[in-house]
Design a protein around this motif. Structure first.
Motif, PDB file in Angstrom:
ATOM      1  N   PHE A 147       0.816  -1.210   0.000  1.00 46.41           N
ATOM      2  CA  PHE A 147       0.000   0.000   0.000  1.00 46.41           C
ATOM      3  C   PHE A 147       0.847   1.256   0.000  1.00 46.41           C
ATOM      4  O   PHE A 147       0.541   2.233  -0.678  1.00 46.41           O
ATOM      5  CB  PHE A 147      -0.953   0.016   1.190  1.00 46.41           C
ATOM      6  N   SER A 148       1.939   1.259   0.742  1.00 47.49           N
ATOM      7  CA  SER A 148       2.788   2.451   0.757  1.00 47.49           C
ATOM      8  C   SER A 148       3.436   2.675  -0.604  1.00 47.49           C
ATOM      9  O   SER A 148       3.584   3.815  -1.044  1.00 47.49           O
ATOM     10  CB  SER A 148       3.844   2.353   1.852  1.00 47.49           C
ATOM     11  N   GLU A 149       3.791   1.614  -1.311  1.00 48.87           N
ATOM     12  CA  GLU A 149       4.336   1.751  -2.665  1.00 48.87           C
ATOM     13  C   GLU A 149       3.276   2.267  -3.632  1.00 48.87           C
ATOM     14  O   GLU A 149       3.536   3.143  -4.451  1.00 48.87           O
ATOM     15  CB  GLU A 149       4.890   0.411  -3.163  1.00 48.87           C
ATOM     16  N   LEU A 150       2.066   1.723  -3.547  1.00 48.96           N
ATOM     17  CA  LEU A 150       0.988   2.170  -4.427  1.00 48.96           C
ATOM     18  C   LEU A 150       0.653   3.629  -4.179  1.00 48.96           C
ATOM     19  O   LEU A 150       0.517   4.417  -5.123  1.00 48.96           O
ATOM     20  CB  LEU A 150      -0.265   1.317  -4.225  1.00 48.96           C
ATOM     21  N   LEU A 151       0.509   4.013  -2.930  1.00 49.86           N
ATOM     22  CA  LEU A 151       0.151   5.390  -2.613  1.00 49.86           C
ATOM     23  C   LEU A 151       1.260   6.370  -2.957  1.00 49.86           C
ATOM     24  O   LEU A 151       0.994   7.530  -3.261  1.00 49.86           O
ATOM     25  CB  LEU A 151      -0.224   5.507  -1.138  1.00 49.86           C
ATOM     26  N   GLY A 152       2.491   5.919  -2.929  1.00 51.51           N
ATOM     27  CA  GLY A 152       3.609   6.797  -3.262  1.00 51.51           C
ATOM     28  C   GLY A 152       3.824   6.951  -4.754  1.00 51.51           C
ATOM     29  O   GLY A 152       4.409   7.953  -5.201  1.00 51.51           O
ATOM     30  N   ASN A 153       3.358   5.995  -5.566  1.00 55.20           N
ATOM     31  CA  ASN A 153       3.630   6.017  -7.001  1.00 55.20           C
ATOM     32  C   ASN A 153       2.417   6.304  -7.868  1.00 55.20           C
ATOM     33  O   ASN A 153       2.555   6.499  -9.068  1.00 55.20           O
ATOM     34  CB  ASN A 153       4.234   4.673  -7.430  1.00 55.20           C
ATOM     35  N   PHE A 154       1.228   6.303  -7.278  1.00 56.43           N
ATOM     36  CA  PHE A 154       0.008   6.506  -8.059  1.00 56.43           C
ATOM     37  C   PHE A 154      -0.888   7.532  -7.388  1.00 56.43           C
ATOM     38  O   PHE A 154      -0.854   7.704  -6.174  1.00 56.43           O
ATOM     39  CB  PHE A 154      -0.760   5.185  -8.219  1.00 56.43           C
ATOM     40  N   SER A 155      -1.690   8.188  -8.203  1.00 58.95           N
ATOM     41  CA  SER A 155      -2.693   9.129  -7.711  1.00 58.95           C
ATOM     42  C   SER A 155      -4.065   8.507  -7.911  1.00 58.95           C
ATOM     43  O   SER A 155      -4.358   7.981  -8.990  1.00 58.95           O
ATOM     44  CB  SER A 155      -2.585  10.440  -8.495  1.00 58.95           C
ATOM     45  N   PHE A 156      -4.912   8.559  -6.890  1.00 52.92           N
ATOM     46  CA  PHE A 156      -6.247   7.970  -6.951  1.00 52.92           C
ATOM     47  C   PHE A 156      -7.281   9.089  -6.818  1.00 52.92           C
ATOM     48  O   PHE A 156      -7.185   9.924  -5.926  1.00 52.92           O
ATOM     49  CB  PHE A 156      -6.438   6.956  -5.816  1.00 52.92           C
ATOM     50  N   ALA A 157      -8.262   9.107  -7.728  1.00 53.91           N
ATOM     51  CA  ALA A 157      -9.318  10.120  -7.695  1.00 53.91           C
ATOM     52  C   ALA A 157     -10.601   9.513  -8.237  1.00 53.91           C
ATOM     53  O   ALA A 157     -10.576   8.533  -8.982  1.00 53.91           O
ATOM     54  CB  ALA A 157      -8.918  11.326  -8.532  1.00 53.91           C
ATOM     55  N   LEU A 158     -11.728  10.109  -7.877  1.00 55.97           N
ATOM     56  CA  LEU A 158     -12.999   9.660  -8.428  1.00 55.97           C
ATOM     57  C   LEU A 158     -13.057   9.983  -9.904  1.00 55.97           C
ATOM     58  O   LEU A 158     -12.579  11.035 -10.341  1.00 55.97           O
ATOM     59  CB  LEU A 158     -14.168  10.327  -7.705  1.00 55.97           C
ATOM     60  N   ALA A 159     -13.616   9.108 -10.689  1.00 52.57           N
ATOM     61  CA  ALA A 159     -13.759   9.332 -12.129  1.00 52.57           C
ATOM     62  C   ALA A 159     -14.725  10.479 -12.372  1.00 52.57           C
ATOM     63  O   ALA A 159     -15.669  10.695 -11.607  1.00 52.57           O
ATOM     64  CB  ALA A 159     -14.263   8.066 -12.804  1.00 52.57           C
TER      65      ALA A 159
END
Length: 53
Positions: A7-19
């Motif tokens: 999770f820390s790798e995903l959150l550090g390398n990707f941005s998550f937003a509502l479509a």
């Protein structure tokens, strides 16, 4: 411990937003875990994922 690392790798390398084209009404549908669904009961995941450089 492994899940925290992932999770820390995903959150550090990707941005998550509502479509942008997400349905106006989202509901939580009871399953093994809560799943988002639209008013018609169709499973939806209105999430936009972009890689950070």
């Amino acid at each position: 411990m492994e899940m925290q690392t992932i999770f820390s790798e995903l959150l550090g390398n990707f941005s998550f937003a509502l479509a942008e084209d997400k349905p106006d009404n989202l509901f939580a549908q009871l399953a093994v875990t809560l799943q988002p669904s639209d008013p018609n009961g169709q499973k939806v995941v209105p999430l936009r994922v972009t890689r950070l450089l």
